[in-house]
Design a protein around this motif. Structure first.
Motif, PDB file in Angstrom:
ATOM      1  N   PRO A 166     -11.012   7.728 -13.665  1.00 60.90           N
ATOM      2  CA  PRO A 166     -11.487   7.265 -12.354  1.00 60.90           C
ATOM      3  C   PRO A 166     -10.865   5.920 -11.987  1.00 60.90           C
ATOM      4  CG  PRO A 166     -13.128   6.814 -14.025  1.00 60.90           C
ATOM      5  CD  PRO A 166     -12.030   7.601 -14.706  1.00 60.90           C
ATOM      6  N   TRP A 167     -10.834   5.656 -10.686  1.00 59.96           N
ATOM      7  CA  TRP A 167     -10.429   4.342 -10.199  1.00 59.96           C
ATOM      8  C   TRP A 167     -11.677   3.464 -10.262  1.00 59.96           C
ATOM      9  CZ3 TRP A 167      -8.061   8.664  -8.086  1.00 59.96           C
ATOM     10  CH2 TRP A 167      -6.661   8.641  -8.028  1.00 59.96           C
ATOM     11  N   ILE A 168     -11.553   2.330 -10.899  1.00 61.78           N
ATOM     12  CA  ILE A 168     -12.707   1.451 -11.100  1.00 61.78           C
ATOM     13  C   ILE A 168     -12.464   0.126 -10.378  1.00 61.78           C
ATOM     14  CG2 ILE A 168     -14.079   0.202 -12.828  1.00 61.78           C
ATOM     15  CD1 ILE A 168     -13.286   2.452 -14.810  1.00 61.78           C
ATOM     16  N   GLY A 169     -13.507  -0.362  -9.698  1.00 61.18           N
ATOM     17  CA  GLY A 169     -13.421  -1.662  -9.029  1.00 61.18           C
ATOM     18  C   GLY A 169     -12.326  -1.690  -7.983  1.00 61.18           C
ATOM     19  N   ASP A 170     -11.428  -2.677  -8.104  1.00 67.63           N
ATOM     20  CA  ASP A 170     -10.368  -2.827  -7.106  1.00 67.63           C
ATOM     21  C   ASP A 170      -9.059  -2.142  -7.531  1.00 67.63           C
ATOM     22  OD1 ASP A 170      -9.479  -4.551  -9.062  1.00 67.63           O
ATOM     23  OD2 ASP A 170      -9.265  -6.282  -7.752  1.00 67.63           O
ATOM     24  N   GLU A 171      -9.135  -1.172  -8.438  1.00 70.57           N
ATOM     25  CA  GLU A 171      -7.913  -0.466  -8.869  1.00 70.57           C
ATOM     26  C   GLU A 171      -7.158   0.185  -7.713  1.00 70.57           C
ATOM     27  OE1 GLU A 171      -9.012   2.119 -12.110  1.00 70.57           O
ATOM     28  OE2 GLU A 171      -8.414   0.610 -13.587  1.00 70.57           O
ATOM     29  N   PRO A 172      -7.840   0.848  -6.735  1.00 70.03           N
ATOM     30  CA  PRO A 172      -7.065   1.424  -5.627  1.00 70.03           C
ATOM     31  C   PRO A 172      -6.278   0.355  -4.858  1.00 70.03           C
ATOM     32  CG  PRO A 172      -9.268   2.353  -5.641  1.00 70.03           C
ATOM     33  CD  PRO A 172      -9.250   1.222  -6.648  1.00 70.03           C
ATOM     34  N   GLU A 173      -6.872  -0.815  -4.645  1.00 71.74           N
ATOM     35  CA  GLU A 173      -6.189  -1.884  -3.922  1.00 71.74           C
ATOM     36  C   GLU A 173      -5.009  -2.431  -4.728  1.00 71.74           C
ATOM     37  OE1 GLU A 173      -9.977  -1.117  -2.172  1.00 71.74           O
ATOM     38  OE2 GLU A 173      -9.576  -1.659  -4.238  1.00 71.74           O
ATOM     39  N   ARG A 174      -5.198  -2.600  -6.036  1.00 71.73           N
ATOM     40  CA  ARG A 174      -4.120  -3.106  -6.895  1.00 71.73           C
ATOM     41  C   ARG A 174      -2.986  -2.085  -7.021  1.00 71.73           C
ATOM     42  NH1 ARG A 174      -4.874  -7.825  -8.562  1.00 71.73           N
ATOM     43  NH2 ARG A 174      -6.923  -8.756  -8.615  1.00 71.73           N
ATOM     44  N   GLU A 175      -3.345  -0.813  -7.147  1.00 73.20           N
ATOM     45  CA  GLU A 175      -2.313   0.225  -7.241  1.00 73.20           C
ATOM     46  C   GLU A 175      -1.546   0.346  -5.928  1.00 73.20           C
ATOM     47  OE1 GLU A 175      -3.442   4.006  -8.930  1.00 73.20           O
ATOM     48  OE2 GLU A 175      -4.568   3.022 -10.542  1.00 73.20           O
ATOM     49  N   TRP A 176      -2.244   0.243  -4.802  1.00 71.56           N
ATOM     50  CA  TRP A 176      -1.592   0.292  -3.498  1.00 71.56           C
ATOM     51  C   TRP A 176      -0.613  -0.870  -3.362  1.00 71.56           C
ATOM     52  CZ3 TRP A 176      -1.446  -3.015   0.730  1.00 71.56           C
ATOM     53  CH2 TRP A 176      -0.983  -2.465   1.936  1.00 71.56           C
ATOM     54  N   ALA A 177      -1.067  -2.081  -3.712  1.00 73.86           N
ATOM     55  CA  ALA A 177      -0.199  -3.260  -3.617  1.00 73.86           C
ATOM     56  C   ALA A 177       1.019  -3.110  -4.528  1.00 73.86           C
ATOM     57  CB  ALA A 177      -0.981  -4.528  -3.964  1.00 73.86           C
ATOM     58  N   ALA A 178       0.826  -2.584  -5.731  1.00 73.47           N
ATOM     59  CA  ALA A 178       1.951  -2.382  -6.659  1.00 73.47           C
ATOM     60  C   ALA A 178       2.937  -1.365  -6.098  1.00 73.47           C
ATOM     61  CB  ALA A 178       1.433  -1.933  -8.025  1.00 73.47           C
ATOM     62  N   ALA A 179       2.431  -0.299  -5.495  1.00 76.23           N
ATOM     63  CA  ALA A 179       3.320   0.716  -4.909  1.00 76.23           C
ATOM     64  C   ALA A 179       4.088   0.137  -3.728  1.00 76.23           C
ATOM     65  CB  ALA A 179       2.510   1.946  -4.476  1.00 76.23           C
ATOM     66  N   MET A 180       3.407  -0.583  -2.833  1.00 72.68           N
ATOM     67  CA  MET A 180       4.091  -1.156  -1.674  1.00 72.68           C
ATOM     68  C   MET A 180       5.122  -2.202  -2.119  1.00 72.68           C
ATOM     69  SD  MET A 180       2.842   0.681   0.674  1.00 72.68           S
ATOM     70  CE  MET A 180       2.094   1.956  -0.341  1.00 72.68           C
ATOM     71  N   LEU A 181       4.786  -2.971  -3.160  1.00 68.67           N
ATOM     72  CA  LEU A 181       5.740  -3.953  -3.675  1.00 68.67           C
ATOM     73  C   LEU A 181       6.973  -3.251  -4.253  1.00 68.67           C
ATOM     74  CD1 LEU A 181       6.417  -6.933  -4.244  1.00 68.67           C
ATOM     75  CD2 LEU A 181       5.392  -6.597  -6.508  1.00 68.67           C
ATOM     76  N   HIS A 182       6.771  -2.141  -4.929  1.00 70.08           N
ATOM     77  CA  HIS A 182       7.906  -1.383  -5.482  1.00 70.08           C
ATOM     78  C   HIS A 182       8.891  -1.005  -4.376  1.00 70.08           C
ATOM     79  CE1 HIS A 182      10.218   1.664  -7.627  1.00 70.08           C
ATOM     80  NE2 HIS A 182       9.964   2.470  -6.612  1.00 70.08           N
ATOM     81  N   PHE A 183       8.385  -0.405  -3.303  1.00 69.62           N
ATOM     82  CA  PHE A 183       9.261   0.020  -2.206  1.00 69.62           C
ATOM     83  C   PHE A 183       9.862  -1.187  -1.486  1.00 69.62           C
ATOM     84  CE2 PHE A 183       6.685   3.731  -3.083  1.00 69.62           C
ATOM     85  CZ  PHE A 183       7.659   4.708  -3.149  1.00 69.62           C
ATOM     86  N   THR A 184       9.125  -2.288  -1.447  1.00 72.67           N
ATOM     87  CA  THR A 184       9.630  -3.515  -0.838  1.00 72.67           C
ATOM     88  C   THR A 184      10.799  -4.080  -1.637  1.00 72.67           C
ATOM     89  OG1 THR A 184       7.470  -4.031   0.108  1.00 72.67           O
ATOM     90  CG2 THR A 184       8.999  -5.876  -0.151  1.00 72.67           C
ATOM     91  N   THR A 185      10.646  -4.168  -2.947  1.00 68.40           N
ATOM     92  CA  THR A 185      11.716  -4.752  -3.764  1.00 68.40           C
ATOM     93  C   THR A 185      12.966  -3.886  -3.765  1.00 68.40           C
ATOM     94  OG1 THR A 185      10.748  -3.838  -5.794  1.00 68.40           O
ATOM     95  CG2 THR A 185      10.166  -6.107  -5.233  1.00 68.40           C
ATOM     96  N   VAL A 186      12.800  -2.571  -3.641  1.00 67.51           N
ATOM     97  CA  VAL A 186      13.969  -1.689  -3.503  1.00 67.51           C
ATOM     98  C   VAL A 186      14.745  -2.072  -2.245  1.00 67.51           C
ATOM     99  CG1 VAL A 186      14.675   0.696  -2.994  1.00 67.51           C
ATOM    100  CG2 VAL A 186      13.034   0.245  -4.839  1.00 67.51           C
ATOM    101  N   LYS A 187      14.032  -2.342  -1.153  1.00 69.28           N
ATOM    102  CA  LYS A 187      14.684  -2.703   0.108  1.00 69.28           C
ATOM    103  C   LYS A 187      15.249  -4.129   0.078  1.00 69.28           C
ATOM    104  CE  LYS A 187      14.428   1.123   2.328  1.00 69.28           C
ATOM    105  NZ  LYS A 187      15.635   1.776   2.869  1.00 69.28           N
ATOM    106  N   VAL A 188      14.616  -5.022  -0.647  1.00 63.84           N
ATOM    107  CA  VAL A 188      15.167  -6.374  -0.793  1.00 63.84           C
ATOM    108  C   VAL A 188      16.526  -6.281  -1.494  1.00 63.84           C
ATOM    109  CG1 VAL A 188      14.906  -8.584  -2.014  1.00 63.84           C
ATOM    110  CG2 VAL A 188      12.983  -7.637  -0.717  1.00 63.84           C
ATOM    111  N   GLU A 189      16.602  -5.477  -2.552  1.00 61.09           N
ATOM    112  CA  GLU A 189      17.879  -5.287  -3.261  1.00 61.09           C
ATOM    113  C   GLU A 189      18.938  -4.725  -2.318  1.00 61.09           C
ATOM    114  OE1 GLU A 189      17.273  -2.956  -6.815  1.00 61.09           O
ATOM    115  OE2 GLU A 189      15.698  -4.318  -7.510  1.00 61.09           O
ATOM    116  N   LYS A 190      18.554  -3.744  -1.503  1.00 61.96           N
ATOM    117  CA  LYS A 190      19.489  -3.147  -0.547  1.00 61.96           C
ATOM    118  C   LYS A 190      19.990  -4.191   0.458  1.00 61.96           C
ATOM    119  CE  LYS A 190      19.854   0.434   2.999  1.00 61.96           C
ATOM    120  NZ  LYS A 190      19.181   1.506   3.737  1.00 61.96           N
TER     121      LYS A 190
END
Length: 176
Positions: A75-99
């Motif tokens: 299960p997602w506990i506490g603020d895990e959905p928010e932290r996972e969302w931020a980590a996913a958005m950061l991943h796609f962001t850093t890919v574009k920064v490299e580009k």
């Protein structure tokens, strides 16, 4: 607005330009599993699968097995959905920064990144998640490349920069 590549769009107004880079935040495995589900594999109601940004591709047979088993993950506990969302958005962001730092990419006076949010998660508190993303973007020096990162969902547009703003997305009215 001019459609181009590197960045994807350029908006020019009053002698100033904004370069806009576009991307979609989606798990390749979740997207491929969705296609299998639409083809009739597995139950019509199922548990939300957990995905990791940049995870290796699974084979069709492996995805089919997971769909048919339909096991509930942890299960997602506490603020895990928010932290996972931020980590996913950061991943796609850093890919574009490299580009944006590769040869042939044209940086403008202002540069924005627009992410279409198709990341699979349970309910996310976007104000909290956007604040986490803003801190992660600051740590990763994202704002040296993109002045703003916009994340577009079905009901909200999260604007992340030195400050965070959440904008409501309204559906157009259909006139009869």
């Amino acid at each position: 607005m001019e459609h181009r590549d590197r960045p994807d769009c350029v908006v020019t107004s009053n002698g100033s330009s904004i370069g806009i880079e576009l991307t979609e935040a989606i798990s390749e495995n979740v997207a491929r599993a969705s296609v299998l589900r639409q083809a009739g594999v597995g139950p019509s109601v199922y548990f939300i699968p957990r995905a990791l940004p940049g995870e290796p591709s699974k084979s069709t047979a492996e995805l089919r097995r997971e769909i048919e088993l339909d096991k509930a993950g942890p299960p997602w506990i506490g603020d895990e959905p928010e932290r996972e969302w931020a980590a996913a958005m950061l991943h796609f962001t850093t890919v574009k920064v490299e580009k944006a730092h590769k040869a042939g990419y044209s940086l403008h006076r202002r540069n924005w990144l627009l992410i279409y949010d198709n990341w699979s998660l349970p309910r996310v508190h976007y104000a909290e998640a956007s604040a986490i993303l803003a801190a992660k973007c600051s740590e990763a020096n994202v704002f040296a490349t993109f002045d703003r990162v916009f994340v577009l969902g079905s009901k909200l547009l999260c604007e992340v920069g030195k400050t965070v703003q959440i904008h409501e997305v309204r559906s157009p009215r259909v006139e009869s």
